[in-house]
Structure formats: C-alpha cells, structure tokens
Design a protein around this motif. Structure first.
Motif, PDB file in Angstrom:
ATOM      1  N   GLY A  58       0.797  -1.219   0.000  1.00 21.60           N
ATOM      2  CA  GLY A  58       0.000   0.000   0.000  1.00 21.60           C
ATOM      3  C   GLY A  58       0.830   1.270   0.000  1.00 21.60           C
ATOM      4  O   GLY A  58       0.331   2.345  -0.301  1.00 21.60           O
ATOM      5  N   GLU A  59       2.113   1.167   0.354  1.00 25.09           N
ATOM      6  CA  GLU A  59       2.979   2.352   0.381  1.00 25.09           C
ATOM      7  C   GLU A  59       3.970   2.367  -0.785  1.00 25.09           C
ATOM      8  O   GLU A  59       4.642   3.349  -1.010  1.00 25.09           O
ATOM      9  CB  GLU A  59       3.746   2.426   1.699  1.00 25.09           C
ATOM     10  CG  GLU A  59       2.863   2.690   2.898  1.00 25.09           C
ATOM     11  CD  GLU A  59       3.671   2.854   4.170  1.00 25.09           C
ATOM     12  OE1 GLU A  59       4.822   3.317   4.103  1.00 25.09           O
ATOM     13  OE2 GLU A  59       3.140   2.500   5.235  1.00 25.09           O
ATOM     14  N   GLY A  60       4.086   1.263  -1.459  1.00 22.29           N
ATOM     15  CA  GLY A  60       5.039   1.175  -2.560  1.00 22.29           C
ATOM     16  C   GLY A  60       4.397   0.505  -3.754  1.00 22.29           C
ATOM     17  O   GLY A  60       3.245   0.752  -4.082  1.00 22.29           O
ATOM     18  N   GLU A  61       5.150  -0.372  -4.357  1.00 27.60           N
ATOM     19  CA  GLU A  61       4.656  -1.139  -5.497  1.00 27.60           C
ATOM     20  C   GLU A  61       3.556  -2.077  -5.008  1.00 27.60           C
ATOM     21  O   GLU A  61       3.144  -2.017  -3.871  1.00 27.60           O
ATOM     22  CB  GLU A  61       5.804  -1.989  -6.065  1.00 27.60           C
ATOM     23  CG  GLU A  61       7.099  -1.292  -6.230  1.00 27.60           C
ATOM     24  CD  GLU A  61       8.253  -2.272  -6.466  1.00 27.60           C
ATOM     25  OE1 GLU A  61       8.081  -3.478  -6.308  1.00 27.60           O
ATOM     26  OE2 GLU A  61       9.323  -1.789  -6.806  1.00 27.60           O
ATOM     27  N   GLU A  62       3.148  -2.955  -5.893  1.00 24.76           N
ATOM     28  CA  GLU A  62       2.222  -3.997  -5.465  1.00 24.76           C
ATOM     29  C   GLU A  62       2.972  -4.894  -4.483  1.00 24.76           C
ATOM     30  O   GLU A  62       4.075  -5.342  -4.758  1.00 24.76           O
ATOM     31  CB  GLU A  62       1.769  -4.815  -6.678  1.00 24.76           C
ATOM     32  CG  GLU A  62       0.788  -5.894  -6.328  1.00 24.76           C
ATOM     33  CD  GLU A  62       0.359  -6.678  -7.545  1.00 24.76           C
ATOM     34  OE1 GLU A  62       0.141  -7.889  -7.395  1.00 24.76           O
ATOM     35  OE2 GLU A  62       0.261  -6.092  -8.638  1.00 24.76           O
ATOM     36  N   GLY A  63       2.412  -5.116  -3.327  1.00 23.87           N
ATOM     37  CA  GLY A  63       3.085  -5.915  -2.309  1.00 23.87           C
ATOM     38  C   GLY A  63       4.134  -5.093  -1.592  1.00 23.87           C
ATOM     39  O   GLY A  63       4.045  -3.873  -1.488  1.00 23.87           O
ATOM     40  N   VAL A  64       5.148  -5.768  -1.107  1.00 26.23           N
ATOM     41  CA  VAL A  64       6.223  -5.129  -0.346  1.00 26.23           C
ATOM     42  C   VAL A  64       7.298  -4.625  -1.301  1.00 26.23           C
ATOM     43  O   VAL A  64       7.668  -5.312  -2.246  1.00 26.23           O
ATOM     44  CB  VAL A  64       6.849  -6.153   0.633  1.00 26.23           C
ATOM     45  CG1 VAL A  64       8.045  -5.563   1.347  1.00 26.23           C
ATOM     46  CG2 VAL A  64       5.816  -6.631   1.634  1.00 26.23           C
ATOM     47  N   ALA A  65       7.802  -3.418  -1.033  1.00 26.22           N
ATOM     48  CA  ALA A  65       8.924  -2.886  -1.814  1.00 26.22           C
ATOM     49  C   ALA A  65      10.173  -2.977  -0.943  1.00 26.22           C
ATOM     50  O   ALA A  65      10.229  -2.367   0.125  1.00 26.22           O
ATOM     51  CB  ALA A  65       8.664  -1.441  -2.221  1.00 26.22           C
ATOM     52  N   TYR A  66      11.148  -3.767  -1.365  1.00 26.50           N
ATOM     53  CA  TYR A  66      12.387  -3.931  -0.613  1.00 26.50           C
ATOM     54  C   TYR A  66      13.332  -2.787  -0.952  1.00 26.50           C
ATOM     55  O   TYR A  66      13.638  -2.557  -2.122  1.00 26.50           O
ATOM     56  CB  TYR A  66      13.015  -5.292  -0.932  1.00 26.50           C
ATOM     57  CG  TYR A  66      12.136  -6.422  -0.455  1.00 26.50           C
ATOM     58  CD1 TYR A  66      12.216  -6.866   0.850  1.00 26.50           C
ATOM     59  CD2 TYR A  66      11.202  -7.012  -1.300  1.00 26.50           C
ATOM     60  CE1 TYR A  66      11.392  -7.886   1.296  1.00 26.50           C
ATOM     61  CE2 TYR A  66      10.384  -8.031  -0.857  1.00 26.50           C
ATOM     62  CZ  TYR A  66      10.478  -8.462   0.436  1.00 26.50           C
ATOM     63  OH  TYR A  66       9.655  -9.461   0.892  1.00 26.50           O
ATOM     64  N   LEU A  67      13.782  -2.040   0.059  1.00 24.78           N
ATOM     65  CA  LEU A  67      14.591  -0.855  -0.158  1.00 24.78           C
ATOM     66  C   LEU A  67      16.098  -1.131  -0.157  1.00 24.78           C
ATOM     67  O   LEU A  67      16.882  -0.246  -0.470  1.00 24.78           O
ATOM     68  CB  LEU A  67      14.267   0.202   0.907  1.00 24.78           C
ATOM     69  CG  LEU A  67      12.798   0.628   0.959  1.00 24.78           C
ATOM     70  CD1 LEU A  67      12.576   1.629   2.079  1.00 24.78           C
ATOM     71  CD2 LEU A  67      12.369   1.211  -0.382  1.00 24.78           C
TER      72      LEU A  67
END
Length: 98
Positions: A58-67
């Motif tokens: 919800g804060e990045g791409e679809e799913g989790v965005a690894y930074l």
C-alpha cells in the motif's frame, strides 16, 4: 516445529554473545519472536540488531517494496508470505500458511 527453531536460534545467539572472546558473526532470521519473547535482548552487550527496510503493501509497489537498506532495530512485521509469493509458491499453499 517453529517454536523449537525460535528457541534454538535464541540459545545460539546467547551462547555466541557470551563466549569470551566472542566471535564476529552475522546471523539472519525471520524469527522476530526471539526478541518478542525475550530470548534475546535487542540491547544486549556485544550485539548489534539490524533489519532491512521495506515499504509495506500500500505504500510502494504492489506488495512489499524492498529498499535494500540496513536500519537499526528489529522488523515489526514478517513478509515471509510475500517472499514465498514472489518465489512462485502456489496460492493454495500460501492460503494454507496464512
């Protein structure tokens, strides 16, 4: 069982941390419970606890965005199912694990 894995990881970290002289080691785990249950303290002498930063769903791409950034502290969430989904596990298996 997962509980055995948490206990073994916690015991291993404490054994290494209390060794004299203690080794320099990098240990990784998805067992956040080792800290929540107090098996290992985040502020224990001789221990540096870090986590990899992410943007949650919800804060990045679809799913989790690894930074790909290391940050102090313990992760507040587990993204094991997200990792499994990206690795191609089928939805039936993911639903059973959820």
């Amino acid at each position: 069982q997962a509980v055995d894995g948490v206990a073994l990881f916690g015991s291993t970290v404490e054994h290494l941390r209390r060794s004299n002289p203690g080794p320099k080691a990098i240990l990784t785990t998805h067992f956040m419970e080792v800290f929540r249950f107090g098996l290992v303290s985040e502020s224990a002498p001789g221990l540096q606890v870090s986590t990899m930063r992410v943007l949650p769903p919800g804060e990045g791409e679809e799913g989790v965005a690894y930074l790909h950034q290391l940050a102090p502290g313990v992760s507040k969430n587990s993204f094991g199912l997200e990792c499994a989904r990206r690795a191609g596990l089928d939805e039936k298996t993911l639903a059973r694990a959820a």
